[in-house]
Design an enzyme around this catalytic site. Structure first.
Site, PDB file in Angstrom:
ATOM      1  CD  GLU A 168      -2.897   0.473   0.009  1.00 10.33           C
ATOM      2  OE1 GLU A 168      -2.989   1.371  -0.839  1.00 10.33           O
ATOM      3  OE2 GLU A 168      -3.406  -0.661  -0.115  1.00 10.33           O
TER       4      GLU A 168
ATOM      5  CB  CYS B   8      -1.621   6.912   1.173  1.00 13.17           C
ATOM      6  SG  CYS B   8      -1.278   6.038   2.652  1.00 13.17           S
TER       7      CYS B   8
END
Ligand code: UN1
Length: 497
Positions: A250, A284
């Site tokens: 990720e 993110c």
């Protein structure tokens, strides 16, 4: 003298084999030393792996509903300690208390979801093509999982990885970011208090280049889950590819919010402030690009600059603070480099662009919420992940152009569209190349019971959260039972007999 924290290996809190420690300081005020944490080495990973192997033997044979019961107690303990964990988290990470409470809540949601998954963990039973024969699948634990977690969600991300891994019957070794080692220490205490057999969980503090590397390269760790930069993830991917490990990555994002000319602009304004400057832009999923339709561009930019200028910077543990500090000096310097790049490339700085002045800010890694307008699609400011409070505004003429700009980056985590037009909403869901698209909400705010992750260089095809993550942490086992009492050849006897 500050407290020296320990690793948790082989059922005990132990000092690192290296005898070395690093300091963990409050990013809002570096005079505040939280503690010294182990700067561990490969020998600590070796001991953790040996113990995790024993833990796996026990835990993998514990029925999944009983594993779920442990995670339910973890959820209950997190509920009762929410305020204390949130405060410890803000102290070492910097984001405001409302956000660290949300971070703990995400862990609670993940715990309760995992608890009930213990009574599902579905396989399939399907018809066999042959008579008197059953065909079915079920989910089997894999082994030891190495979890490498980032600083920005000090509790939620470790829980996203550890709880499903544990529910599936695996043992776990966590290597948390060295910027936020305290929160995961609290999490491990809670897991033990909830009744997790001690050797099922190991906590090894230290740096990525030493401890993280040893974990990724250890042949007895069959599963790696990593959240962090695309560059580090690429290196981990190479090692795991070579060693045939199961890997979930990720990584970065360059997420855009698109505002059409028919949008509710008050709503969009509130959304972009939260998406771009919440967590000081260190998500993110942060909104780092704002794509504005030319008809509303100028008006929206001036309102936005005004509102961003009013955000109150400060210590996240003090009430009235909207935006906390960055995690450390290197991260602030990276933001400064990008502000230089923006200026050099001719973008227009409409607010921020420097460190705040004043004694209140002198001891922390603060940086003003910063907005550049006139950013060109394809420029570095528009393409690269900054991971800080810097928003780039790009003007567009049509929905198709906005889609092209959104999709024109190497990342593909989240995107957002503000419009009142239902047709455009559905087109956005179909055409934006991202793992997550929000309609009339900013690019942040994923919920724990839905799959989380991105396309292109954001990830490697796996998802965390929701139902999908349970597939990552378990192996599909298929079983056939033939009770016909004779040899039945699939594909042959039933067609050519
Ligand atoms: C991250 O962006 O690093 O969707 C994780 C969100 C949070 C998780 C974000 N639930 O904003």
């Amino acid at each position: 003298m500050a407290k020296s924290f320990r690793n948790f290996i082989a059922g005990k809190w132990v000092a690192p084999s290296t005898g070395e420690y690093f300091e963990n300081r409050n990013p809002a005020d570096t005079r505040d030393l939280i503690g010294r944490f182990p700067d561990s080495g490969a020998a600590d990973i070796e001991a953790a792996v040996q113990s995790a192997g024993r833990g796996f033997g026990l835990w993998s044979r514990t029925p999944a509903p009983a594993r779920g019961d442990v995670l339910r107690r973890v959820g209950d303990l997190l509920v009762s300690r929410k305020e204390e964990v949130a405060d410890a988290m803000t102290r070492e990470m910097g984001k405001v208390l409302a956000e660290t409470r949300g971070d703990v809540q995400e862990g609670i949601d993940t715990a309760f979801y995992a608890a009930t998954e213990g009574r599902r963990l579905f396989g399939h039973t399907v018809p066999s093509e042959l008579p008197s024969k059953w065909a079915m699948s079920y989910r089997r634990p894999i082994g030891t999982c190495g979890l490498i977690t980032p600083f920005n969600f000090p509790l939620a991300i470790p829980t996203w990885k550890a709880f499903p891994a544990l529910l599936c019957g695996n043992s776990v070794i966590i290597k948390p970011s060295e910027d936020v080692p305290h929160t995961v220490t609290l999490l491990v205490e809670i897991l033990l208090e909830a009744g997790l057999p001690p050797e099922v969980i190991q906590l090894v503090h230290g740096r990525g280049e030493t401890v993280g590397k040893a974990l990724v390269e250890h042949p007895a760790v069959g599963v790696i889950s990593f959240t962090g930069s695309t560059e580090t993830g690429a290196g981990i991917g190479q090692t795991c590819g070579r060693m045939h490990k199961r890997l979930s990555l990720e990584m970065g994002g360059k997420n855009a919010m698109i505002v059409m000319d028919d949008a509710n602009l008050d709503l969009a304004l509130e959304g972009v402030l939260w998406g771009a400057f919440g967590t000081t832009g260190q998500r993110c999923t942060a909104t780092s690009r704002l794509l504005l339709h030319r008809r509303i561009h100028d008006r929206f930019v001036s309102r936005l600059a005004d509102a961003a200028g009013k955000l109150r910077l400060g210590d996240g543990r003090k009430s009235g603070t909207d935006v906390g500090p960055l995690i450390h000096e290197e991260s602030r310097m990276k933001v400064e480099r990008y502000v230089e790049i923006g200026r050099d490339q001719g973008a227009e700085l409409v607010t921020g662009g420097r460190r705040p002045a004043g004694a209140k800010y002198a001891r922390g890694f603060f940086y003003q919420p910063t907005i550049f307008a006139g950013v060109k699609a394809g420029s570095r400011l528009e393409q690269e992940e900054i991971f800080g409070p810097v928003l780039s505004v790009v003007r567009f003429n049509s929905f198709d152009e906005a889609v092209r700009i959104n999709n024109g980056v190497r990342y593909g985590l989240s995107s957002s569209l503000y419009t009142q037009d239902v047709n455009l909403s559905y087109r956005a869901m179909a055409e934006l190349d991202n793992g997550i698209t929000y309609i009339n909400a900013p690019t942040i705010g994923a919920e724990a019971h839905l799959p989380f992750g991105g396309v292109k260089q954001t990830g490697n095809g796996h998802r965390e959260g929701g139902w999908e993550v349970y597939e990552f942490y378990s192996e599909t086992k298929v079983c056939y039972v033939d009770y016909s009492g004779r040899l039945q050849r699939a594909q042959i006897d039933n067609y050519d007999a």
